[in-house]
Design a protein around this motif. Structure first.
Motif, mmCIF file in Angstrom:
data_model
loop_
_atom_site.group_PDB
_atom_site.id
_atom_site.type_symbol
_atom_site.label_atom_id
_atom_site.label_comp_id
_atom_site.label_asym_id
_atom_site.label_seq_id
_atom_site.Cartn_x
_atom_site.Cartn_y
_atom_site.Cartn_z
ATOM 1 N N THR A 149 0.863 -1.180 0.000
ATOM 2 C CA THR A 149 0.000 0.000 0.000
ATOM 3 C C THR A 149 0.893 1.221 0.000
ATOM 4 O O THR A 149 1.805 1.320 0.809
ATOM 5 C CB THR A 149 -0.899 0.028 1.259
ATOM 6 O OG1 THR A 149 -1.712 -1.142 1.272
ATOM 7 C CG2 THR A 149 -1.789 1.230 1.278
ATOM 8 N N SER A 150 0.624 2.147 -0.893
ATOM 9 C CA SER A 150 1.429 3.367 -0.947
ATOM 10 C C SER A 150 0.973 4.336 0.141
ATOM 11 O O SER A 150 -0.137 4.225 0.669
ATOM 12 C CB SER A 150 1.310 4.030 -2.321
ATOM 13 O OG SER A 150 0.020 4.573 -2.482
ATOM 14 N N ASP A 209 8.130 6.988 -2.804
ATOM 15 C CA ASP A 209 6.675 7.096 -2.696
ATOM 16 C C ASP A 209 6.287 8.277 -1.798
ATOM 17 O O ASP A 209 5.400 9.059 -2.138
ATOM 18 C CB ASP A 209 6.106 5.786 -2.140
ATOM 19 C CG ASP A 209 4.624 5.863 -1.835
ATOM 20 O OD1 ASP A 209 3.841 6.163 -2.757
ATOM 21 O OD2 ASP A 209 4.254 5.620 -0.672
ATOM 22 N N TYR A 234 4.355 11.662 -2.954
ATOM 23 C CA TYR A 234 3.102 12.039 -2.292
ATOM 24 C C TYR A 234 3.141 13.503 -1.859
ATOM 25 O O TYR A 234 2.211 14.261 -2.119
ATOM 26 C CB TYR A 234 2.836 11.143 -1.075
ATOM 27 C CG TYR A 234 1.719 11.678 -0.215
ATOM 28 C CD1 TYR A 234 0.394 11.525 -0.595
ATOM 29 C CD2 TYR A 234 1.991 12.370 0.965
ATOM 30 C CE1 TYR A 234 -0.639 12.028 0.181
ATOM 31 C CE2 TYR A 234 0.970 12.880 1.730
ATOM 32 C CZ TYR A 234 -0.344 12.712 1.344
ATOM 33 O OH TYR A 234 -1.356 13.233 2.110
ATOM 34 N N TYR A 269 -8.530 0.532 6.707
ATOM 35 C CA TYR A 269 -7.440 1.510 6.827
ATOM 36 C C TYR A 269 -6.491 1.121 7.956
ATOM 37 O O TYR A 269 -5.266 1.158 7.788
ATOM 38 C CB TYR A 269 -8.001 2.919 7.071
ATOM 39 C CG TYR A 269 -6.945 3.864 7.581
ATOM 40 C CD1 TYR A 269 -5.942 4.328 6.735
ATOM 41 C CD2 TYR A 269 -6.915 4.270 8.913
ATOM 42 C CE1 TYR A 269 -4.944 5.168 7.196
ATOM 43 C CE2 TYR A 269 -5.925 5.113 9.379
ATOM 44 C CZ TYR A 269 -4.943 5.557 8.525
ATOM 45 O OH TYR A 269 -3.957 6.377 8.990
ATOM 46 N N GLU A 324 -5.494 8.514 1.450
ATOM 47 C CA GLU A 324 -6.820 8.531 0.819
ATOM 48 C C GLU A 324 -7.788 7.653 1.610
ATOM 49 O O GLU A 324 -8.938 8.034 1.854
ATOM 50 C CB GLU A 324 -6.716 8.042 -0.631
ATOM 51 C CG GLU A 324 -8.022 8.012 -1.367
ATOM 52 C CD GLU A 324 -8.555 9.380 -1.746
ATOM 53 O OE1 GLU A 324 -9.730 9.442 -2.153
ATOM 54 O OE2 GLU A 324 -7.834 10.383 -1.644
ATOM 55 N N MET A 325 -7.329 6.480 2.014
ATOM 56 C CA MET A 325 -8.174 5.585 2.811
ATOM 57 C C MET A 325 -8.580 6.252 4.121
ATOM 58 O O MET A 325 -9.725 6.141 4.549
ATOM 59 C CB MET A 325 -7.423 4.281 3.124
ATOM 60 C CG MET A 325 -7.269 3.356 1.956
ATOM 61 S SD MET A 325 -6.221 1.926 2.347
ATOM 62 C CE MET A 325 -7.342 0.960 3.356
ATOM 63 N N LYS A 372 -2.140 6.123 -0.960
ATOM 64 C CA LYS A 372 -3.339 5.286 -0.800
ATOM 65 C C LYS A 372 -3.775 5.261 0.663
ATOM 66 O O LYS A 372 -4.980 5.331 0.959
ATOM 67 C CB LYS A 372 -3.047 3.878 -1.315
ATOM 68 C CG LYS A 372 -4.179 2.914 -1.166
ATOM 69 C CD LYS A 372 -5.326 3.252 -2.080
ATOM 70 C CE LYS A 372 -6.394 2.174 -1.971
ATOM 71 N NZ LYS A 372 -7.652 2.578 -2.544
#
Length: 152
Positions: free
Chosen positions: A5-6, A83, A87, A27, A12-13, A9
């Motif tokens: 999982t980035s 990553d 972001y 999450y 966002e979750m 992500k």
């Protein structure tokens, strides 16, 4: 190496999970896996520091080290920090994307255009990321128009 999982992500979750027990649980599990991976890769013995906001030079240095050594752990460290760097770079311009999205959705309403399911999802994300009365109203209007059959 591809991350499970980035960081983007995960964020966002986290934003989309508020008020939804199933999403909160998903999450929490993803966050736990991410933190375990970070703890496993970045420790005193690894000789590499984990930085919340890594500079480009540090990430480039780690990528070069990973390329040179070929070690999967070095590659994973470089991927994680790249990553995070990506972001934070994207977050700096996110407000522009939200503004474009908001204007596009408003134009749909003003011009009485057909509303799609993707438009409803976009309005929902916009309202979640920018929880103001105006954004909630925009989401409600888009959703009602879609459910009213004008866009269904």
């Amino acid at each position: 190496m591809k991350l499970d999982t980035s960081f983007a992500k995960l964020e966002e979750m986290k934003t989309m999970a508020a008020g939804h027990p199933e999403k909160i649980a998903a999450y929490t599990m993803a966050e736990r896996r991410y933190k375990e991976t970070v703890a496993e890769l970045f420790h005193e013995d690894s000789g590499v520091k984990f930085l919340e906001h890594p500079p480009e030079s540090y990430v480039a240095e780690l990528e070069a080290k990973a390329e040179e050594s070929g070690d999967p752990a070095d590659k994973a460290r470089a991927v994680i920090l790249r990553d995070r760097l990506d972001y934070h770079a994207a977050k700096k311009t996110a407000h522009i994307d939200w503004r474009i999205s908001r204007e596009r959705l408003r134009n749909i309403l003003v011009n009485d255009e057909k509303v799609t399911g993707a438009d409803v999802q976009e309005a929902y994300r916009l309202a979640r990321h920018n929880p103001s009365a105006q954004m909630m109203s925009l989401y409600t209007q888009i959703k009602r128009k879609y459910e009213g059959g004008a866009g269904a």
